[in-house]
Design a protein around this motif. Structure first.
Motif, PDB file in Angstrom:
ATOM      1  N   ALA A   1       0.749  -1.072   0.025  1.00 11.07           N
ATOM      2  CA  ALA A   1       0.024  -0.109   0.108  1.00 11.07           C
ATOM      3  C   ALA A   1       0.907   1.328  -0.124  1.00 11.07           C
ATOM      4  N   ASP A   2       1.948   1.187   0.766  1.00  6.99           N
ATOM      5  CA  ASP A   2       2.782   2.262   0.773  1.00  6.99           C
ATOM      6  C   ASP A   2       3.396   2.795  -0.646  1.00  6.99           C
ATOM      7  N   ILE A   3       3.956   1.610  -1.169  1.00  6.70           N
ATOM      8  CA  ILE A   3       4.603   1.906  -2.335  1.00  6.70           C
ATOM      9  C   ILE A   3       3.477   2.401  -3.548  1.00  6.70           C
ATOM     10  N   ILE A   4       2.288   1.870  -3.510  1.00  9.37           N
ATOM     11  CA  ILE A   4       1.319   2.284  -4.389  1.00  9.37           C
ATOM     12  C   ILE A   4       0.917   3.760  -4.206  1.00  9.37           C
ATOM     13  N   ARG A   5       0.756   4.010  -2.958  1.00  6.08           N
ATOM     14  CA  ARG A   5       0.228   5.293  -2.393  1.00  6.08           C
ATOM     15  C   ARG A   5       1.195   6.374  -2.801  1.00  6.08           C
ATOM     16  N   GLU A   6       2.330   6.031  -2.386  1.00  2.30           N
ATOM     17  CA  GLU A   6       3.476   7.344  -2.024  1.00  2.30           C
ATOM     18  C   GLU A   6       4.258   7.209  -3.499  1.00  2.30           C
ATOM     19  N   ASP A   7       4.441   6.056  -4.300  1.00  5.65           N
ATOM     20  CA  ASP A   7       5.306   5.957  -5.238  1.00  5.65           C
ATOM     21  C   ASP A   7       4.582   6.113  -6.655  1.00  5.65           C
ATOM     22  N   LEU A   8       3.845   4.759  -7.016  1.00  9.29           N
ATOM     23  CA  LEU A   8       3.463   4.437  -8.287  1.00  9.29           C
ATOM     24  C   LEU A   8       2.256   5.690  -8.400  1.00  9.29           C
ATOM     25  N   TRP A   9       1.152   5.725  -7.660  1.00 12.32           N
ATOM     26  CA  TRP A   9       0.083   6.704  -7.947  1.00 12.32           C
ATOM     27  C   TRP A   9       0.722   8.045  -7.988  1.00 12.32           C
ATOM     28  N   ASP A  10       2.005   8.587  -7.522  1.00  9.90           N
ATOM     29  CA  ASP A  10       2.374   9.871  -7.568  1.00  9.90           C
ATOM     30  C   ASP A  10       2.768  10.147  -9.018  1.00  9.90           C
ATOM     31  N   ASN A  11       3.342   9.255  -9.766  1.00 12.37           N
ATOM     32  CA  ASN A  11       3.994   9.656 -11.137  1.00 12.37           C
ATOM     33  C   ASN A  11       4.044   8.172 -11.832  1.00 12.37           C
ATOM     34  N   PRO A  12       2.765   7.538 -12.242  1.00 10.15           N
ATOM     35  CA  PRO A  12       2.692   6.299 -12.888  1.00 10.15           C
ATOM     36  C   PRO A  12       3.553   6.248 -14.254  1.00 10.15           C
ATOM     37  N   LEU A  13       3.776   7.527 -14.845  1.00 10.63           N
ATOM     38  CA  LEU A  13       4.051   7.491 -16.339  1.00 10.63           C
ATOM     39  C   LEU A  13       5.624   7.165 -16.237  1.00 10.63           C
ATOM     40  N   ILE A  14       6.544   7.554 -15.210  1.00  7.40           N
ATOM     41  CA  ILE A  14       7.692   7.159 -15.351  1.00  7.40           C
ATOM     42  C   ILE A  14       8.071   5.684 -15.270  1.00  7.40           C
ATOM     43  N   TYR A  15       7.018   4.919 -14.691  1.00  4.21           N
ATOM     44  CA  TYR A  15       7.059   3.461 -14.724  1.00  4.21           C
ATOM     45  C   TYR A  15       6.667   2.814 -16.010  1.00  4.21           C
TER      46      TYR A  15
END
Length: 245
Positions: A204-218
């Motif tokens: 949940a932490d990774i999705i909320r704080e990283d992936l959701w913040d900028n999914p475009l870079i991934y």
């Protein structure tokens, strides 16, 4: 003998200090400290208020982004698979399911009474489960209590999570356990309350704080893996050093 003398001297000093301390000064000092604590509490409330206000400002922008993402084929599965941490969690079967993932949404609590957040996966009609949405919610009831709820997945006939049980084959040999599905993330936390230590959910932490913040870079595979692997590698190196000693 010297140690006994030192203890005796310290006891005498403590006794003299207690006699000299003005109780009114201590009381006044405590009142000042209470004032500082009150300021700290007010600061925390105002910081939370600012965060909530900007969460509301971001919401329509996130919605706008989601509309564009829906028009890009395989956006979310690509972003997940390119993520150095999340990509490792998807089994081959999970990847087939993620092909139907149309939208991802992280919604923060809207006021102080609803502190927490929820993560929602929207799926197109698929042959795996009946649900159009799968949601996991974290409600921060107070500083020490977190309530976690998750959508119970309604799997279609013949589909579902692996049982995780070893079975004997015809020759009596144990067959290897199947990989753990990403979707156990929903089933493991259904209606779970934590009344002790704060629940830590790394996914949940990774999705909320990283992936959701900028999914475009991934999606574009532009992220730096060292951002995730660096700390883990350092911990591994420490463990190896301890082992060698």
């Amino acid at each position: 003998m010297k140690m006994v003398a030192d203890k005796s001297k310290k006891a005498k000093l403590d006794e003299e200090s207690n006699q000299q301390i003005d109780g009114e000064l201590v009381k006044k000092l405590q009142e000042i400290q209470d004032d500082l604590d009150e300021i700290d509490d007010k600061e925390s409330e105002e910081i939370v208020g600012v965060e909530l206000r900007y969460n509301r400002i971001r919401k329509p922008v996130y919605d706008k982004r989601n509309k564009v993402i829906k028009s890009i084929p395989d956006f979310w599965i690509t972003a997940f698979l390119n993520h150095p941490a999340l990509g490792e969690l998807l089994t081959e079967e999970d990847q087939k399911i993620f092909k139907y993932l149309s939208s991802l949404d992280v919604e923060e609590g809207r006021d102080l009474r609803t502190a927490g957040y929820s993560i929602t996966f929207d799926f197109n009609p698929n042959p795996f489960f009946e649900d159009a949405k799968l949601t996991k919610t974290f409600a921060f009831l107070d500083e020490e209590t977190t309530k976690v709820t998750a959508t119970p997945i309604k799997w279609k006939e013949g589909k579902g999570l692996p049982s995780g049980v070893n079975h004997d084959d015809k020759n009596g040999n144990k067959r290897a356990l199947r990989e753990e599905s990403f979707f156990t993330w929903f089933t493991d936390a259904q209606h779970k309350d934590d009344t002790g230590d704060e629940i830590h959910d790394e996914v949940a932490d990774i999705i909320r704080e990283d992936l959701w913040d900028n999914p475009l870079i991934y999606f574009n595979n532009e992220a730096d893996e060292d951002d995730f692997d660096g700390d883990d590698d350092a911990d591994d190196d420490k463990e190896e050093e301890v082992g060698e000693k």
